[in-house]
Design a protein around this motif. Structure first.
Motif, PDB file in Angstrom:
ATOM      1  N   HIS A 275       0.875  -1.185   0.153  1.00 17.38           N
ATOM      2  CA  HIS A 275      -0.132  -0.072   0.064  1.00 17.38           C
ATOM      3  C   HIS A 275       0.768   1.297  -0.106  1.00 17.38           C
ATOM      4  N   PRO A 276       0.518   2.311  -0.717  1.00 17.53           N
ATOM      5  CA  PRO A 276       1.258   3.497  -0.896  1.00 17.53           C
ATOM      6  C   PRO A 276       1.365   4.193   0.446  1.00 17.53           C
ATOM      7  N   HIS A 315      -6.638   9.114  -0.932  1.00 19.23           N
ATOM      8  CA  HIS A 315      -6.487   9.513  -2.372  1.00 19.23           C
ATOM      9  C   HIS A 315      -5.679  11.083  -2.431  1.00 19.23           C
ATOM     10  N   CYS A 318      -2.041  10.704  -2.101  1.00 18.20           N
ATOM     11  CA  CYS A 318      -1.304   9.637  -2.582  1.00 18.20           C
ATOM     12  C   CYS A 318      -0.700  10.110  -3.995  1.00 18.20           C
ATOM     13  N   CYS A 325      -9.790   6.174  -7.831  1.00 14.71           N
ATOM     14  CA  CYS A 325      -9.463   6.470  -6.331  1.00 14.71           C
ATOM     15  C   CYS A 325     -10.133   7.314  -5.591  1.00 14.71           C
ATOM     16  N   PRO A 330     -11.502   1.292  -2.213  1.00 17.84           N
ATOM     17  CA  PRO A 330     -10.961  -0.015  -2.721  1.00 17.84           C
ATOM     18  C   PRO A 330     -11.453  -0.981  -1.887  1.00 17.84           C
ATOM     19  N   CYS A 344      -6.234  -1.238  -2.117  1.00 22.23           N
ATOM     20  CA  CYS A 344      -5.495  -0.185  -3.175  1.00 22.23           C
ATOM     21  C   CYS A 344      -5.706  -0.569  -4.415  1.00 22.23           C
ATOM     22  N   ALA A 346      -4.559   0.528  -7.087  1.00 20.75           N
ATOM     23  CA  ALA A 346      -3.319   0.542  -8.181  1.00 20.75           C
ATOM     24  C   ALA A 346      -2.466  -0.926  -7.884  1.00 20.75           C
TER      25      ALA A 346
HETATM   26 FE1  SF4 Z   1      -3.346   5.526  -3.661  1.00 20.81          FE
HETATM   27 FE2  SF4 Z   1      -5.472   4.922  -5.224  1.00 20.81          FE
HETATM   28 FE3  SF4 Z   1      -4.136   3.142  -3.727  1.00 20.81          FE
HETATM   29 FE4  SF4 Z   1      -5.778   4.846  -2.473  1.00 20.81          FE
HETATM   30  S1  SF4 Z   1      -6.599   3.338  -3.954  1.00 20.81           S
HETATM   31  S2  SF4 Z   1      -3.860   4.176  -1.998  1.00 20.81           S
HETATM   32  S3  SF4 Z   1      -5.525   6.527  -3.580  1.00 20.81           S
HETATM   33  S4  SF4 Z   1      -3.440   4.289  -5.568  1.00 20.81           S
END
Ligand code: SF4
Length: 364
Positions: A275-276, A315, A318, A325, A330, A344, A346
């Motif tokens: 996760h970012p 978001h 991020c 997003c 998610p 997530c 992504a």
């Molecule tokens: Fe970033 Fe989108 Fe993942 Fe959320 S769902 S962490 S905004 S990439």
């Protein structure tokens, strides 16, 4: 489907990682909303409805017996509320906590609760505030023994208190002193001795070292690890600092604005974060895996939990956010790193290649 049901994470499980180890604690869809509305007259004049803070929003995890599950995240992410829900200091708005097969929601009376309460204890952040300054240490440590009726005989209680103080590497003679005669680290040892007095199996530790100096932090963490080995304890460890949980965790869950956004074995989280937000928290701490990466401070601020951002709550901060997003929450999916889970888009879309991540961090 209600908002609450939609926002639940899927049932997270650690059995896949440790077949045959029973989960001592199972938390499913745990949700806590606090009503922070102004008085009804003010609301009537302003024409406003009720205001709610979604402190915890559909959190699920399991802790195998004898292991440590750490919950990390910035201040206000809901991790301390989870700790209080798990020990029954708060009752959940939705979801349940099951301890050794017993649903906490079914314990209605004090009589039903007492035997379970004995088996789970909490250690608080501030060892200065959590000890009664007017009581001698021996009375503080003896209190749970008396409250749970574990020993009647005065001398037996005294002997047990001495054992407990020595177990946390203090002296039995320290029982004669008052809390103000001890340093911060020693007071936290007294808190641990008091928590151990009822012979618990499960300790919920809410930032137990964050009020202490770094060198003292390490001593308390080592003591906790030794006690876990000696007594077979299970820990839920709450911290804002991934560098602290690195040394003590078997599993790590990362929370953001009331939701669990990623969990996995400690080695997966530290070596292959997905996760970012987990990546951002890891980038901000010293290089524990000696990989040679540079330290990058956590960017941005946590938004208000009263009006959380739409879609993925993360978001606005991020670097990988796109339109989906901003609109869609998610779902929880199996983590590509191992047996954990992640929320997530992504990650699901496999957009986070190493090249994309390095570019976003300005390293290429
Ligand atoms: Fe970033 Fe989108 Fe993942 Fe959320 S769902 S962490 S905004 S990439």
């Amino acid at each position: 489907m209600s908002d609450l049901a939609e926002s639940r994470t899927g049932p997270a499980g650690t059995e896949a990682l440790e077949p045959g180890v029973r989960p001592l604690v199972e938390v499913t869809g745990l949700t806590k909303h606090f009503d922070v509305s102004p008085p009804w007259l003010t609301r009537a004049v302003r024409g406003e409805g009720r205001t709610k803070v979604r402190a915890v929003d559909g959190v699920s995890f399991k802790i195998p017996a004898g292991r440590t599950f750490s919950l990390v995240g910035e201040s206000g992410c809901g991790k301390s509320t989870v700790a209080r829900l798990v020990v029954g200091l708060y009752s959940p708005t939705q979801g349940e906590v099951v301890f050794d097969g017993i649903s906490m929601a079914n314990l209605k009376s004090r009589r039903q609760m007492a035997p379970v309460r004995r088996r789970l204890q909490m250690i608080f952040q501030d060892p200065f505030a959590s000890l009664n300054p007017r009581w001698r240490v021996a009375d503080i440590v003896a209190e749970p023994i008396r409250a749970h009726g574990l020993l009647d005989d005065r001398q037996a209680v005294q002997r047990r208190v001495g054992e407990l103080l020595e177990q946390v590497r203090l002296s039995a003679r320290d029982g004669e002193k008052f809390p103000h005669e001890f340093s911060g680290g020693q007071r936290q040892r007294i808190s641990i001795a008091r928590a151990l007095a009822s012979n618990p199996e499960f300790l919920v530790c809410d930032e137990p070292t964050s009020a202490l100096d770094v060198s003292v932090q390490a001593q308390i963490l080592n003591l906790m690890k030794d006690l876990q080995r000696e007594l077979g304890l299970t820990y839920l460890f709450i911290s804002h600092d991934l560098a602290v949980v690195y040394h003590i965790s078997d599993y790590v869950g990362v929370m953001y604005l009331g939701r669990l956004v990623e969990w996995g074995s400690a080695s997966d989280i530290f070596r292959r974060p997905q996760h970012p937000y987990t990546r951002m928290l890891l980038d901000a701490i010293p290089d524990l895996e000696m990989s040679g990466r540079q330290r990058i401070p956590v960017a941005g601020e946590v938004p208000s939990p009263i009006h959380p951002p739409s879609g993925c709550h993360f978001h606005p901060r991020c670097p990988f956010a796109n339109e989906r997003c901003r609109l869609e929450e998610p779902p929880t999916i199996p983590s590509p790193a191992g047996d954990g889970e992640v929320r997530c888009h992504a990650v699901e879309e496999r957009r986070l290649t190493e090249e994309v991540v390095q570019q976003a961090l300005g390293r290429e």
